[in-house]
Design a protein around this motif. Structure first.
Motif, PDB file in Angstrom:
ATOM      1  N   GLU A 128       8.652  -4.451 -10.065  1.00  0.00           N
ATOM      2  CA  GLU A 128       9.684  -5.120  -9.270  1.00  0.00           C
ATOM      3  C   GLU A 128      10.258  -4.174  -8.217  1.00  0.00           C
ATOM      4  OE1 GLU A 128      11.179  -8.403  -9.289  1.00  0.00           O
ATOM      5  OE2 GLU A 128       9.176  -8.688 -10.083  1.00  0.00           O
ATOM      6  N   ILE A 129      10.503  -2.933  -8.618  1.00  0.00           N
ATOM      7  CA  ILE A 129      11.047  -1.968  -7.657  1.00  0.00           C
ATOM      8  C   ILE A 129      10.062  -1.771  -6.511  1.00  0.00           C
ATOM      9  CG2 ILE A 129      11.573   0.483  -7.346  1.00  0.00           C
ATOM     10  CD1 ILE A 129      12.976   0.423 -10.025  1.00  0.00           C
ATOM     11  N   THR A 130       8.787  -1.639  -6.848  1.00  0.00           N
ATOM     12  CA  THR A 130       7.800  -1.456  -5.779  1.00  0.00           C
ATOM     13  C   THR A 130       7.755  -2.686  -4.888  1.00  0.00           C
ATOM     14  OG1 THR A 130       6.572  -0.276  -7.446  1.00  0.00           O
ATOM     15  CG2 THR A 130       5.483  -0.615  -5.354  1.00  0.00           C
ATOM     16  N   ARG A 131       7.834  -3.845  -5.489  1.00  0.00           N
ATOM     17  CA  ARG A 131       7.840  -5.064  -4.682  1.00  0.00           C
ATOM     18  C   ARG A 131       8.988  -5.030  -3.679  1.00  0.00           C
ATOM     19  NH1 ARG A 131      10.628  -9.784  -4.778  1.00  0.00           N
ATOM     20  NH2 ARG A 131      11.693  -9.400  -6.739  1.00  0.00           N
ATOM     21  N   LEU A 132      10.170  -4.629  -4.169  1.00  0.00           N
ATOM     22  CA  LEU A 132      11.334  -4.618  -3.286  1.00  0.00           C
ATOM     23  C   LEU A 132      11.200  -3.545  -2.214  1.00  0.00           C
ATOM     24  CD1 LEU A 132      13.914  -5.256  -6.091  1.00  0.00           C
ATOM     25  CD2 LEU A 132      13.560  -6.700  -4.099  1.00  0.00           C
ATOM     26  N   ILE A 133      10.629  -2.395  -2.587  1.00  0.00           N
ATOM     27  CA  ILE A 133      10.472  -1.334  -1.588  1.00  0.00           C
ATOM     28  C   ILE A 133       9.483  -1.793  -0.514  1.00  0.00           C
ATOM     29  CG2 ILE A 133       9.621   1.004  -1.209  1.00  0.00           C
ATOM     30  CD1 ILE A 133      10.762   1.725  -3.956  1.00  0.00           C
ATOM     31  N   VAL A 134       8.342  -2.318  -0.948  1.00  0.00           N
ATOM     32  CA  VAL A 134       7.349  -2.767   0.034  1.00  0.00           C
ATOM     33  C   VAL A 134       7.946  -3.862   0.920  1.00  0.00           C
ATOM     34  CG1 VAL A 134       5.128  -3.939   0.287  1.00  0.00           C
ATOM     35  CG2 VAL A 134       5.374  -2.089  -1.337  1.00  0.00           C
ATOM     36  N   SER A 135       8.813  -4.689   0.332  1.00  0.00           N
ATOM     37  CA  SER A 135       9.439  -5.754   1.118  1.00  0.00           C
ATOM     38  C   SER A 135      10.325  -5.202   2.218  1.00  0.00           C
ATOM     39  CB  SER A 135      10.306  -6.640   0.229  1.00  0.00           C
ATOM     40  OG  SER A 135       9.555  -7.181  -0.789  1.00  0.00           O
ATOM     41  N   HIS A 136      10.630  -3.927   2.167  1.00  0.00           N
ATOM     42  CA  HIS A 136      11.512  -3.369   3.183  1.00  0.00           C
ATOM     43  C   HIS A 136      10.798  -2.396   4.106  1.00  0.00           C
ATOM     44  CE1 HIS A 136      14.592  -5.031   0.507  1.00  0.00           C
ATOM     45  NE2 HIS A 136      15.296  -5.128   1.603  1.00  0.00           N
ATOM     46  N   ILE A 137       9.486  -2.290   3.988  1.00  0.00           N
ATOM     47  CA  ILE A 137       8.769  -1.363   4.866  1.00  0.00           C
ATOM     48  C   ILE A 137       8.124  -2.165   5.997  1.00  0.00           C
ATOM     49  CG2 ILE A 137       6.905   0.334   5.007  1.00  0.00           C
ATOM     50  CD1 ILE A 137       7.443   1.012   2.104  1.00  0.00           C
ATOM     51  N   GLU A 138       8.591  -1.922   7.209  1.00  0.00           N
ATOM     52  CA  GLU A 138       8.090  -2.685   8.357  1.00  0.00           C
ATOM     53  C   GLU A 138       6.587  -2.479   8.545  1.00  0.00           C
ATOM     54  OE1 GLU A 138       9.211  -5.039  10.276  1.00  0.00           O
ATOM     55  OE2 GLU A 138      11.082  -5.008   9.128  1.00  0.00           O
ATOM     56  N   ALA A 139       6.133  -1.244   8.364  1.00  0.00           N
ATOM     57  CA  ALA A 139       4.720  -0.940   8.606  1.00  0.00           C
ATOM     58  C   ALA A 139       3.823  -1.720   7.651  1.00  0.00           C
ATOM     59  CB  ALA A 139       4.477   0.548   8.454  1.00  0.00           C
ATOM     60  N   LEU A 140       4.389  -2.182   6.559  1.00  0.00           N
ATOM     61  CA  LEU A 140       3.591  -2.967   5.609  1.00  0.00           C
ATOM     62  C   LEU A 140       3.934  -4.450   5.719  1.00  0.00           C
ATOM     63  CD1 LEU A 140       3.717  -0.642   2.471  1.00  0.00           C
ATOM     64  CD2 LEU A 140       1.906  -0.865   4.162  1.00  0.00           C
ATOM     65  N   GLY A 141       4.534  -4.809   6.844  1.00  0.00           N
ATOM     66  CA  GLY A 141       4.806  -6.226   7.061  1.00  0.00           C
ATOM     67  C   GLY A 141       6.074  -6.737   6.404  1.00  0.00           C
TER      68      GLY A 141
END
Lengths: 289, 430, 323, 243
Positions: free
Chosen positions: C120-133
């Motif tokens: 879940e934490i990774t999901r939330l982090i990735v959700s906030h990285i512009e370079a990863l969409g």
């Protein structure tokens, strides 16, 4: 930092925390007695919401009045689930316990979809829009009601387990199953009742949540996750711990709005979860190992 | 005629179904039971596929769109099917994406296997992407009814078309109407809050809107932008922040659930506003939302590719929809309806089910008088519908909750000539 | 045992030849069967053989999918290489989590929740990285070529996913019969007893989670180039974590054939029930039936279908021998 | 030579001192009995020695080398193996595979480990059960399996935790001769045992502990005559065993 905002967020966080506590209560109780994690927990809350929704739209009875009826219905559901499924898997390895309960969640969710359709349902309720204003701060009445009743329920169940004969048998079964069997406690029946009791609290939680948010069949997953965090914070199987865990989580999430965007709210909760797991794996207030 | 099973749609028992089909058009009874059909050999039905999120978190919209697809196919059939192909009937094959891209792809593949010559669907941009790529692989035309993200048609796919408006068109409409309202009413909100659900659509829409607003020359300052996760169930902290930002206006990009929470929370916390102006998102015009929110939803202004109430096709479709499901045909379902009409039109002109012929026909589409606002449906080289446009709608008091949504602009479609802005505060509505 | 190998060789030959007769959609079903069998097998290494229950394996699928896609989109690196990079990154993350979890001796339910928390934490982090969409996810470009891991037809995907599955079966079989596998099994059966016999359970748990995460991540790259859309919620979400454990559990955990059998039963079942009930009117019924079936299997076949298949095949062979 | 030397071993659990400054020594080739009433702290001593619960104070020297604070698997690899009072077989794998786990620690080749494990199984009288799943074994056999697993690790010192509990008279005799056989191969043994017949038959020397403290030490014949031990601890149970 804006003091008014901080105060408002603090109040809301505390009230939400009480509700989180109630969301976690059933999970903690069931785990405490049987060592089973109810992965269908969130979906049971949603069932509670739909039942009270039904009573409200069909008979015009407000969720606060139908609360006990909803709890009773979900109690029956819990009893059925325990006696047909959970009692058979109670001695399975943990990985095997996951599948039936996850599947149960899937079944409940899609039954809700079949019965009530996919729409977001949020009928007006008696106190749904009321708020008390204290200075610059607003206290949401339906949230306050849910908060108060959540604490009341937790205390009632706590006292029930401490004082009543049935409660004592439940605790005995939780501490030592074989021992309880030896002294003549019907463990299966105790399990049925404990699971049903845990389910009943989720039903009550559902009724209290109906005025606060629209219900859809898909809502359950989030509740399950919240319940996990709450229960880990408070200690698995520790009922008062669940309440405190809920309060901490509610406050932390709400106050995080001062610094963090709302999309990171859950990052705060899962961050707390992981830190707690690593340093106090049995919860801040101790729990069942 | 479609398969009986296909028509056993939720909420519709056999009896209402018969009524609906009756209402769907006189033509139906003539072609189904009349002499001409009996004498003529029935040509094989033409299969088209619809993949919508019928289960999962977006089931509400997905089922509505599925119903739109179904009623449109029924309508075409009632009008005599595809005439250039001896009146062949449309048979709509249904797929459920469960709101997941991989399931959507698999379902699309199944429908292609079962003989679908064209596909429509699927509301979610992510699922649309998976299906668009599949259609490129299988060389099957795919006409998206709703899926707003521009990225899909920017991939340069040959087989993908979109009836829905582009995100750019949507945002452009919002700024245009905002200018119009402020000019007409001679009021100018100064401070604004933009809220959006944190998903592909919400982020893209609100980001685009902020950019366009900056370029528009309107002296509106965005004092706060709040993004919250899809499916949130508590916005109290966010509204507390909104209140602290002291906005005059809110621009929400939402979903049906959170619009309800947001509005109630604004009421409870007594956030003073000139009004709510939605730049284009679901959550403000669905019958359930209007019913649940009562007075609170009044006067919300929504820029949306809305239905065209004066279109005879819409009138007919809405009547059928209302009868079958007790709701009016809102924009998503109407676009789903349009999608099938456009498919049928292409089939009619192509006179064939060959992909090349269909592609050619789709590129030459000029579908006049669709049941949605805007000019004729025409596709540009990307496959975007250049005829699509938005309207400005406002929820206004009306004794019949199903008639509360009124078009207020553009003038040629307007159902109500007055726009209420600024709106009375939420708690001052008796 | 030799008979089993012969049977499997025959089955493999048949499966290799199948695309000659099958249409694209049915091939697609097989792709999903192989894909989920492979994912289940990867999970099996950690949970089936070593006993640490992970409900966050979507984490590794997500890391694999995002890494290879990011590398391909940013530097034009072929997903075949990006796949390995994703595997290694995923392994690193898994080792960090494993270190924290195993060091502190988190068991059972607590480890389960730790894995959910990490995903879940990774999901939330990735959700906030512009370079990863961020929340919008990544839309992949479709440029079919072998180097790009993208193909027009389903046939290449069929053979690649089949290859993944077969290799994973071989790898797991090799592990199972090796020293490593035996120590992993000892760890699963009783961690204290294993320690008392000199098995460094921490070390073998770490090895298991590393292998499992590496294998799982490779499937992520496959997913990305098959579906062409990545979204944090679908790739890191709990729904995927749960989906991918159903098959090995139902087929039989801690066995090489379990995940494969589970996938050959469950995947077509969900396809067929969806195809049958998705016709409208009873939306959701197919998921209810799927859930009921899963419950029944676990209640009545607690060690997975494989045990019963074994019994049945022995009975068949034995009666054949008698004749 | 001293195989195992324990100096002032102390371990407490939340205020309750389970082992209190206990010191003793196990010589090479010796069988030493560790006895005491239930709750006296015997198993805690084993847990401290084998690394399952590190002591609060004191040290454990194995062949002169401190092993205090080491992980259980490392201690086992040095040659100090233990059994569990509640036996812990690996339930879902075969008896042979159970023993092979231990054998594979010192032996990298699977076939060599298999050969060695079969020998141990034959010695332990489990040869015919090699391919049975361990959960199919009755308790007496599980006790032997527990011992066989340990033996496979080639221990120099064995810590046996009540391997005779729950066995009938014949089975106890068989176990006694098995332990003798093991001992005769040069393995030193420290055993916790309630079955006094076993203790009397096997151990050269006995330590008695109560409430975590050593209350007597010496050859078994002498200790059983110790009036203090009888009164303070052995009491009726011992007299019954004698009778």
């Amino acid at each position: 930092m804006n003091a008014d905002l901080a105060l408002q967020l603090g109040i809301q966080g505390l009230l939400t925390g009480g509700i989180y506590g109630l969301i976690g209560l059933g999970l903690s109780l069931i785990f405490g007695v049987m060592g089973v994690i109810n992965f269908a927990h969130g979906q049971m809350i949603v069932m509670g919401m739909y039942v009270s929704f039904w009573i409200l739209t069909l008979f015009g009875i407000d969720p606060y009045l139908s609360l006990m009826v909803v709890a009773a219905v979900i109690f029956a559901l819990g009893y059925l689930v325990q006696s047909t499924i959970v009692n058979r898997i109670i001695d399975y390895p943990e990985a095997m316990q996951v599948v039936p309960l996850v599947s149960l969640g899937l079944i409940l969710e899609n039954m809700a979809l079949l019965f009530w359709g996919p729409d977001h349902r949020s009928p007006e309720t008696a106190l749904g829009l009321d708020a008390i204003r204290v200075g610059s701060a607003t206290i949401d009445v339906s949230r306050l009601m849910a908060f108060g009743l959540a604490i009341l329920f937790t205390l009632c169940i706590f006292l029930f387990l401490k004082k009543s004969n049935l409660g004592k048998s439940i605790r005995a079964a939780a501490d030592n199953r074989t021992g309880a069997i030896l002294v003549g406690i019907k463990v299966n029946r105790i399990n049925n009742i404990s699971f049903a009791l845990g389910a009943a609290t989720t039903g009550a939680a559902g009724a209290l949540l109906l005025p606060l948010m629209p219900v859809t069949p898909h809502l359950g997953h989030d509740f399950t996750l919240i319940a996990f965090v709450v229960v880990i914070l408070g200690g698995m199987g520790n009922l008062l711990g669940a309440l405190f865990g809920g309060l901490i989580l509610g406050l932390a999430e709400s106050l995080s709005a001062l610094w963090l965007p709302a999309t990171m709210k859950h990052l705060v909760s899962f961050g707390i979860l992981v830190v707690i797991m690593l340093f106090k794996p049995h919860g801040l207030f101790g729990g069942k190992r | 005629m479609m398969d009986r099973k296909d028509q056993n749609v939720k909420g519709m028992n056999r009896r209402t179904f018969i009524k609906v089909s009756g209402a769907a058009g006189l033509g139906l009874s003539l072609t189904s039971f009349g002499v001409p059909t009996l004498l003529r050999a029935e040509p094989a039905p033409i299969k088209i596929g619809s993949v919508q999120p019928a289960t999962g978190p977006l089931a509400m919209i997905g089922q509505g769109q599925r119903r739109g697809n179904l009623l449109a196919a029924e309508y075409i059939n009632s009008m005599g099917g595809i005439k250039s192909m001896d009146g062949a009937k449309l048979k709509l094959l249904l797929g459920d994406s469960e709101s997941k891209p991989e399931v959507g792809r698999q379902e699309a593949d199944r429908l292609i296997k079962e003989g679908a010559v064209m596909l429509t669907g699927p509301f979610q941009s992510g699922v649309a992407m998976a299906i668009a790529t599949l259609c490129e692989q299988r060389q099957v035309p795919f006409v998206m009814d709703v899926a707003a993200l521009d990225a899909i048609t920017r991939k340069g796919y040959k087989y993908t078309f979109r009836v829905f408006i582009t995100a750019k068109g949507l945002v452009g409409g919002a700024v245009k109407y905002l200018k119009m309202v402020t000019k007409e009413k001679k009021v100018m909100p100064k401070r604004a809050v933009v809220t959006n659900t944190a998903d592909a659509f919400g982020k893209g829409m609100s980001g685009g809107f902020i950019k366009f607003l900056g370029k528009s020359g309107l002296p509106i300052e965005i004092v706060e932008r709040i993004q919250y996760p899809l499916g949130i169930h508590d916005l109290s902290a966010e509204v507390a922040r909104i209140k602290a930002a002291k906005p005059d206006i809110i621009f929400p990009v939402s979903r049906p659930g959170d619009s309800v929470i947001l509005t109630r929370e604004l009421y409870k916390q007594r956030v003073e506003l000139m009004g709510i102006f939605c730049p284009g998102s679901p959550g403000w015009y669905e019958p359930e939302v209007i019913k649940d929110l009562g007075d609170l939803i009044l006067y919300v202004l929504i820029n949306v590719p809305w239905i065209n109430p004066s279109s005879p096709v819409y009138k007919q479709a809405n009547k059928a929809f209302l009868k079958a499901y007790g709701k009016y045909l809102d924009t998503n379902s109407a676009y789903a309806y349009t999608g099938v009409l456009v498919l049928a039109d292409a089939l009619e002109r192509a006179g064939s089910t060959k992909p090349e012929a269909l592609l050619k026909a789709l590129h030459k589409t000029y579908y006049k008088d669709p049941p949605v606002l805007g000019g004729p449906v025409q596709f540009n080289e990307r496959g975007d519908n250049i005829g699509a446009m938005t309207g400005l709608i406002q929820v206004q008091p009306d004794p019949d909750p199903l008639k509360r949504v009124k078009i207020v602009a553009p003038k040629e479609f307007a159902q109500s000539d007055k726009i209420v802005f600024p709106a009375p505060q939420l708690w001052e509505r008796g | 045992m030799n008979r089993l190998y012969m049977f499997m060789a025959a089955a493999l030959a048949l499966i290799l030849a199948l695309p000659l007769w099958l249409d694209k959609y049915t091939l697609g079903i097989f792709v999903m069967i192989f894909y989920y069998a492979y994912l289940g097998q990867s999970w099996n290494v950690l949970t089936g053989y070593t006993g640490h229950i992970s409900l966050g394996h979507a984490l590794y699928v997500g890391i694999g999918a995002y890494t290879s896609t990011f590398l391909a989109q940013t530097w034009g690196i072929s997903p075949w290489i990006g796949m390995l990079a994703g595997g290694l990154l995923s392994m690193t993350v898994a080792l960090c989590m494993g270190y924290l979890g195993f060091r502190f001796g988190l068991r059972g339910v607590y480890f389960v929740i730790l894995t959910i928390g990490f995903a879940e934490i990774t999901r939330l982090i990735v959700s906030h990285i512009e370079a990863l969409g961020s929340f919008s996810g990544i839309f992949l470009d479709f440029n079919p070529s072998f180097i790009n891991f993208q193909f027009r037809g389903n046939m290449p995907y069929y053979y690649i996913s089949l290859g993944f599955m077969v290799v994973s079966m071989i790898v797991v079989r090799l592990i199972e019969t090796s020293r490593l596998g035996r120590f992993m099994i000892a760890t699963r059966e009783d961690e204290d007893a294993a320690e008392a016999l000199g098995v460094n359970t921490f070390k073998y748990s770490m090895i298991a989670i590393a292998i499992s995460a590496f294998m799982t991540a490779l499937a992520g790259t496959f997913y990305a180039n098959y579906i062409f859309y990545l979204h944090p919620a679908t790739l890191f979400g709990m729904a995927l974590s749960i989906e991918l454990i159903m098959r090995p559990i139902i087929g039989g955990m801690g066995t090489v054939l379990g995940p494969v059998i589970g996938s050959f039963i469950l995947t077509p079942l969900s396809e067929i029930s969806r195809a049958y009930f998705a016709k409208g009117g009873l939306e959701g019924l197919h998921l209810i039936l799927y859930g009921i079936l899963a419950i029944l299997v676990v209640l009545f076949m607690p060690r997975g279908i494989i045990v019963y298949l074994k019994g049945a095949s022995q009975w068949i062979f034995n009666s054949a021998d008698k004749k | 030579m001293s195989m195992l030397k324990v100096n002032h071993l102390t371990k407490s659990f939340g205020g309750l001192t389970a082992v209190d400054s206990l010191s003793f020594e196990l010589k090479e080739g010796e069988i030493l009995g560790l006895i005491g009433p239930n709750g006296a702290g015997k198993t805690t001593v084993f847990n401290c020695l084998s690394g399952f619960s590190p002591p609060d104070l004191g040290e454990v020297l194995f062949k002169g080398q401190a092993v205090t604070g080491m992980k259980p698997h490392a201690i086992c690899q040095m040659g100090l193996a233990r059994t569990f009072q509640i036996v812990k077989p690996f339930l879902t794998i075969s008896v042979l595979d159970n023993v092979m786990i231990g054998a594979l620690i010192g032996e990298r080749s699977i076939s060599a480990a298999e050969k060695k494990s079969m020998e141990i199984l034959h010695m332990a009288g489990l040869g015919s059960m090699a391919n049975t799943e361990a959960q199919g074994l009755p308790l007496p056999m599980r006790k032997r399996l527990e011992l066989a697993k340990c033996l496979a690790t080639d221990p120099l010192v064995l810590l046996l935790d009540e391997v005779m509990a729950g066995l009938n008279a014949t089975e106890v005799d068989e176990m006694i001769s098995l332990i003798r056989q093991v001992n005769s191969k040069g393995v030193s043994i420290l055993m916790i045992e309630h079955v006094m017949r076993g203790v009397m038959a096997l151990s050269q020397s006995v330590i008695v502990i109560n409430y975590g403290r050593k209350i007597a030490e010496g050859p078994p014949e002498q200790v059983v005559k110790d009036q203090g031990v009888i009164e303070a601890y052995l009491g009726k149970e011992f007299l019954d065993a004698q009778g």
